[in-house]
Design a protein around this motif. Structure first.
Motif, PDB file in Angstrom:
ATOM      1  N   VAL A   1       0.852  -1.188   0.000  1.00 39.92           N
ATOM      2  CA  VAL A   1       0.000   0.000   0.000  1.00 39.92           C
ATOM      3  C   VAL A   1       0.886   1.235   0.000  1.00 39.92           C
ATOM      4  O   VAL A   1       2.003   1.209   0.537  1.00 39.92           O
ATOM      5  CB  VAL A   1      -0.926   0.030   1.240  1.00 39.92           C
ATOM      6  N   PRO A   2       0.441   2.334  -0.587  1.00 36.38           N
ATOM      7  CA  PRO A   2       1.226   3.568  -0.581  1.00 36.38           C
ATOM      8  C   PRO A   2       1.163   4.221   0.801  1.00 36.38           C
ATOM      9  O   PRO A   2       0.200   4.032   1.547  1.00 36.38           O
ATOM     10  CB  PRO A   2       0.528   4.435  -1.633  1.00 36.38           C
ATOM     11  N   PRO A   3       2.200   4.970   1.187  1.00 37.76           N
ATOM     12  CA  PRO A   3       2.216   5.592   2.512  1.00 37.76           C
ATOM     13  C   PRO A   3       1.217   6.736   2.628  1.00 37.76           C
ATOM     14  O   PRO A   3       0.945   7.438   1.658  1.00 37.76           O
ATOM     15  CB  PRO A   3       3.660   6.098   2.653  1.00 37.76           C
ATOM     16  N   ARG A   4       0.685   6.897   3.834  1.00 40.41           N
ATOM     17  CA  ARG A   4      -0.241   7.993   4.135  1.00 40.41           C
ATOM     18  C   ARG A   4       0.286   8.708   5.390  1.00 40.41           C
ATOM     19  O   ARG A   4      -0.122   8.405   6.509  1.00 40.41           O
ATOM     20  CB  ARG A   4      -1.655   7.454   4.353  1.00 40.41           C
ATOM     21  N   PHE A   5       1.221   9.629   5.185  1.00 40.27           N
ATOM     22  CA  PHE A   5       1.935  10.236   6.297  1.00 40.27           C
ATOM     23  C   PHE A   5       1.039  11.032   7.246  1.00 40.27           C
ATOM     24  O   PHE A   5       1.279  11.064   8.452  1.00 40.27           O
ATOM     25  CB  PHE A   5       3.075  11.101   5.767  1.00 40.27           C
ATOM     26  N   ASP A   6       0.018  11.664   6.720  1.00 35.43           N
ATOM     27  CA  ASP A   6      -0.903  12.404   7.592  1.00 35.43           C
ATOM     28  C   ASP A   6      -1.581  11.462   8.580  1.00 35.43           C
ATOM     29  O   ASP A   6      -1.786  11.805   9.757  1.00 35.43           O
ATOM     30  CB  ASP A   6      -1.965  13.145   6.768  1.00 35.43           C
ATOM     31  N   LEU A   7      -1.916  10.280   8.110  1.00 34.13           N
ATOM     32  CA  LEU A   7      -2.547   9.274   8.965  1.00 34.13           C
ATOM     33  C   LEU A   7      -1.579   8.815  10.052  1.00 34.13           C
ATOM     34  O   LEU A   7      -1.955   8.655  11.221  1.00 34.13           O
ATOM     35  CB  LEU A   7      -2.982   8.087   8.107  1.00 34.13           C
ATOM     36  N   TYR A   8      -0.315   8.623   9.687  1.00 39.59           N
ATOM     37  CA  TYR A   8       0.683   8.163  10.660  1.00 39.59           C
ATOM     38  C   TYR A   8       0.971   9.235  11.715  1.00 39.59           C
ATOM     39  O   TYR A   8       1.144   8.926  12.899  1.00 39.59           O
ATOM     40  CB  TYR A   8       1.977   7.766   9.952  1.00 39.59           C
ATOM     41  N   LYS A   9       1.032  10.480  11.276  1.00 36.34           N
ATOM     42  CA  LYS A   9       1.280  11.572  12.232  1.00 36.34           C
ATOM     43  C   LYS A   9       0.114  11.715  13.210  1.00 36.34           C
ATOM     44  O   LYS A   9       0.312  12.011  14.386  1.00 36.34           O
ATOM     45  CB  LYS A   9       1.531  12.879  11.483  1.00 36.34           C
ATOM     46  N   LYS A  10      -1.107  11.504  12.729  1.00 36.46           N
ATOM     47  CA  LYS A  10      -2.279  11.571  13.599  1.00 36.46           C
ATOM     48  C   LYS A  10      -2.227  10.457  14.643  1.00 36.46           C
ATOM     49  O   LYS A  10      -2.472  10.687  15.836  1.00 36.46           O
ATOM     50  CB  LYS A  10      -3.548  11.450  12.761  1.00 36.46           C
ATOM     51  N   ALA A  11      -1.879   9.250  14.201  1.00 32.93           N
ATOM     52  CA  ALA A  11      -1.775   8.123  15.140  1.00 32.93           C
ATOM     53  C   ALA A  11      -0.669   8.365  16.154  1.00 32.93           C
ATOM     54  O   ALA A  11      -0.807   8.047  17.340  1.00 32.93           O
ATOM     55  CB  ALA A  11      -1.515   6.831  14.370  1.00 32.93           C
ATOM     56  N   SER A  12       0.431   8.958  15.709  1.00 37.07           N
ATOM     57  CA  SER A  12       1.545   9.272  16.605  1.00 37.07           C
ATOM     58  C   SER A  12       1.111  10.264  17.681  1.00 37.07           C
ATOM     59  O   SER A  12       1.411  10.091  18.866  1.00 37.07           O
ATOM     60  CB  SER A  12       2.717   9.848  15.805  1.00 37.07           C
ATOM     61  N   ALA A  13       0.407  11.307  17.266  1.00 38.27           N
ATOM     62  CA  ALA A  13      -0.063  12.310  18.223  1.00 38.27           C
ATOM     63  C   ALA A  13      -0.988  11.686  19.262  1.00 38.27           C
ATOM     64  O   ALA A  13      -0.917  12.012  20.457  1.00 38.27           O
ATOM     65  CB  ALA A  13      -0.777  13.447  17.487  1.00 38.27           C
ATOM     66  N   GLU A  14      -1.846  10.766  18.837  1.00 34.12           N
ATOM     67  CA  GLU A  14      -2.766  10.100  19.765  1.00 34.12           C
ATOM     68  C   GLU A  14      -2.009   9.190  20.727  1.00 34.12           C
ATOM     69  O   GLU A  14      -2.339   9.090  21.909  1.00 34.12           O
ATOM     70  CB  GLU A  14      -3.807   9.310  18.974  1.00 34.12           C
ATOM     71  N   MET A  15      -0.963   8.527  20.219  1.00 39.75           N
ATOM     72  CA  MET A  15      -0.146   7.666  21.060  1.00 39.75           C
ATOM     73  C   MET A  15       0.554   8.471  22.151  1.00 39.75           C
ATOM     74  O   MET A  15       0.532   8.103  23.329  1.00 39.75           O
ATOM     75  CB  MET A  15       0.874   6.915  20.199  1.00 39.75           C
ATOM     76  N   PHE A  16       1.157   9.601  21.774  1.00 35.79           N
ATOM     77  CA  PHE A  16       1.856  10.421  22.759  1.00 35.79           C
ATOM     78  C   PHE A  16       0.880  11.075  23.745  1.00 35.79           C
ATOM     79  O   PHE A  16       1.229  11.327  24.900  1.00 35.79           O
ATOM     80  CB  PHE A  16       2.710  11.482  22.067  1.00 35.79           C
ATOM     81  N   SER A  17      -0.342  11.315  23.308  1.00 37.62           N
ATOM     82  CA  SER A  17      -1.359  11.848  24.212  1.00 37.62           C
ATOM     83  C   SER A  17      -1.672  10.836  25.315  1.00 37.62           C
ATOM     84  O   SER A  17      -1.855  11.210  26.488  1.00 37.62           O
ATOM     85  CB  SER A  17      -2.635  12.182  23.423  1.00 37.62           C
ATOM     86  N   ILE A  18      -1.708   9.562  24.954  1.00 34.23           N
ATOM     87  CA  ILE A  18      -1.928   8.511  25.952  1.00 34.23           C
ATOM     88  C   ILE A  18      -0.768   8.473  26.945  1.00 34.23           C
ATOM     89  O   ILE A  18      -0.968   8.384  28.163  1.00 34.23           O
ATOM     90  CB  ILE A  18      -2.103   7.142  25.253  1.00 34.23           C
ATOM     91  N   LEU A  19       0.464   8.570  26.450  1.00 35.54           N
ATOM     92  CA  LEU A  19       1.633   8.536  27.332  1.00 35.54           C
ATOM     93  C   LEU A  19       1.618   9.699  28.319  1.00 35.54           C
ATOM     94  O   LEU A  19       1.936   9.532  29.506  1.00 35.54           O
ATOM     95  CB  LEU A  19       2.927   8.573  26.507  1.00 35.54           C
ATOM     96  N   ARG A  20       1.229  10.879  27.862  1.00 37.20           N
ATOM     97  CA  ARG A  20       1.226  12.062  28.733  1.00 37.20           C
ATOM     98  C   ARG A  20       0.126  12.008  29.787  1.00 37.20           C
ATOM     99  O   ARG A  20       0.174  12.763  30.764  1.00 37.20           O
ATOM    100  CB  ARG A  20       1.100  13.330  27.887  1.00 37.20           C
ATOM    101  N   ALA A  21      -0.841  11.129  29.593  1.00 36.62           N
ATOM    102  CA  ALA A  21      -1.866  10.958  30.619  1.00 36.62           C
ATOM    103  C   ALA A  21      -1.311  10.216  31.830  1.00 36.62           C
ATOM    104  O   ALA A  21      -1.876  10.276  32.922  1.00 36.62           O
ATOM    105  CB  ALA A  21      -3.059  10.204  30.033  1.00 36.62           C
ATOM    106  N   TYR A  22      -0.192   9.519  31.641  1.00 41.45           N
ATOM    107  CA  TYR A  22       0.435   8.791  32.748  1.00 41.45           C
ATOM    108  C   TYR A  22       1.504   9.629  33.449  1.00 41.45           C
ATOM    109  O   TYR A  22       1.668   9.534  34.665  1.00 41.45           O
ATOM    110  CB  TYR A  22       1.072   7.491  32.231  1.00 41.45           C
ATOM    111  N   SER A  23       2.238  10.425  32.679  1.00 44.10           N
ATOM    112  CA  SER A  23       3.319  11.225  33.257  1.00 44.10           C
ATOM    113  C   SER A  23       3.565  12.464  32.399  1.00 44.10           C
ATOM    114  O   SER A  23       3.478  12.381  31.161  1.00 44.10           O
ATOM    115  CB  SER A  23       4.611  10.393  33.335  1.00 44.10           C
ATOM    116  N   PRO A  24       3.883  13.605  33.035  1.00 42.87           N
ATOM    117  CA  PRO A  24       4.211  14.799  32.243  1.00 42.87           C
ATOM    118  C   PRO A  24       5.601  14.707  31.624  1.00 42.87           C
ATOM    119  O   PRO A  24       5.925  15.471  30.718  1.00 42.87           O
ATOM    120  CB  PRO A  24       4.146  15.929  33.280  1.00 42.87           C
ATOM    121  N   LEU A  25       6.411  13.763  32.118  1.00 41.94           N
ATOM    122  CA  LEU A  25       7.776  13.626  31.621  1.00 41.94           C
ATOM    123  C   LEU A  25       7.812  12.624  30.471  1.00 41.94           C
ATOM    124  O   LEU A  25       8.141  11.446  30.637  1.00 41.94           O
ATOM    125  CB  LEU A  25       8.716  13.192  32.751  1.00 41.94           C
TER     126      LEU A  25
END
Length: 404
Positions: A81-105
């Motif tokens: 499949v061809p890459p969809r970078f906007d989709l990957y960046k959105k998933a990345s932002a959501e992943m880091f949002s989950i991490l920050r819910a556990y710790s500010p660091l």
């Protein structure tokens, strides 16, 4: 609980998403799950390059930067499949949002990995329980697998996360280092690339344990202060804090030289700029960064100094690209008078991996194709001298030695 949270130490997680781009595609289209899948440019053409692939595809020997035709040869049933970078960046932002819910660091390292300092978070449970909670939440909310390393510092946490993939949780304590880390070959150590491993192998150092017990003077001779730092890592010592602001810090690398005699000869100036560009590119390669800004310094015989910089159109990391940008700046700003000192600075540095993932598809493929070429040229120049390989422009002019 106190045994898990040392009184004077840290507890750090390294969260590494598994086969990130391919996993995001599977999350978007569950019909792809369990199948050999690759994200690649120009999937309908033989010249396409594999950007990443699923673990099912890796079992057939499919690898990143491999040409599509070769990947299909190894795995005839490979889905591309061809890459969809906007989709990957959105998933990345959501992943880091989950991490920050556990710790500010939380310190992002690239689009698909980051460190989390959970020191003092006893109320959330033990470190393994927190890691399990993070892993399961990312899986439940984003349908994405991850591996997590738990350790007292960043180096060991990164090492631990690589030990079990996919969906692994690994604890690596300092007391485990002699058993789990030291027997491994140097090339498997985080921070040791092929060239560094070759240098160390040449001095009889083949395992991480060999490096951990190596002579400081030898390491300084081979690698400078970086050699001592790598020895510290091999012994499980890494004082770097988890820094949420690190991605926002503007950093730079560069080289400058005072000429043996003032010159206004353009051939000599070009030769000096090329040498400075190659040396700066080598430092960037070791730091695994790309530049978004290139600057020059010109100092004349009367000590008048001019500095100019320009933002690049995209990430710059090769010596040739740095040279072209620096030379353009020089031509625009040189007053024709003899030059005493020249310098090149690469700034606005970003992680090469993260930059590559955000490039346009064409740029990504070109960078992937040229990467082995740059590595080969660098090796040849180090072994046989700078003049062994020249660009057409360099070969035509053959500028004299800048030292006169």
């Amino acid at each position: 609980m106190k045994a898990f949270y040392p009184k004077n130490g840290r507890v750090i997680l390294h969260v590494d998403m598994n086969s990130f781009f391919a996993s995001v595609e599977m999350a978007e289209n569950p019909a792809l799950k369990g199948k050999p899948l690759a994200v690649a440019g120009n999937p309908k053409e033989r010249k396409g390059i594999i950007v990443t692939c699923s673990y099912e595809a890796r079992k057939f020997g499919v690898k990143t930067t491999m040409p599509v035709w070769e990947a299909k040869k190894r795995c005839p049933d490979l889905l591309i499949v061809p890459p969809r970078f906007d989709l990957y960046k959105k998933a990345s932002a959501e992943m880091f949002s989950i991490l920050r819910a556990y710790s500010p660091l939380v310190e992002p390292v690239s689009i698909d990995e980051g460190y989390v300092d959970i020191t003092g978070l006893e109320e959330l449970g033990t470190p393994p329980a927190i890691a399990e909670s993070i892993q399961q939440q990312i899986l439940a909310e984003l349908d994405l697998p991850s591996s997590i390393g738990i350790a007292p510092n960043k180096f060991l946490a990164k090492t631990a996360s690589d030990m079990k993939k996919p969906m692994g949780i690994t604890i690596l304590r300092k007391r485990d280092i002699p058993r789990l880390l030291w027997p491994r070959p140097l090339i498997e150590m985080h921070g040791v690339g092929g060239k560094t491993a070759e240098k160390l192998n040449g001095c009889g150092l083949f395992t991480i344990g060999d490096l951990a017990h190596a002579d400081d003077f030898l390491l300084k001779q081979l690698l400078g202060i970086r050699g001592i730092r790598l020895k510290e890592r091999a012994n499980g010592r890494d004082p770097r804090p988890v820094d949420p602001e690190s991605v926002n810090v503007t950093k730079s690398v560069g080289r400058m030289v005072t000429l043996s005699k003032d010159t206004g000869d353009e051939h000599q100036i070009d030769a000096v700029l090329k040498k400075l560009a190659d040396e700066t590119a080598e430092r960037m390669r070791k730091k695994e960064v790309a530049a978004t800004n290139v600057g020059i310094m010109i100092r004349y015989a009367d000590r008048k100094t001019v500095t100019r910089s320009k933002k690049s159109g995209g990430p710059v990391e090769s010596g040739d690209a740095l040279f072209q940008a620096a030379r353009t700046l020089f031509i625009r700003n040189w007053n024709g008078q003899p030059v005493r000192l020249l310098g090149i600075t690469a700034s606005g540095l970003t992680d090469r991996k993260a930059e590559a993932e955000q490039l346009s598809l064409f740029s990504y493929e070109e960078a992937a194709k040229k990467e082995p070429l740059y590595e080969a040229i660098s090796r040849l120049r180090k072994k046989f001298g700078e003049q062994i390989i020249q660009t057409g422009r360099e070969a035509g002019k053959r500028p004299p030695d800048p030292r006169g």
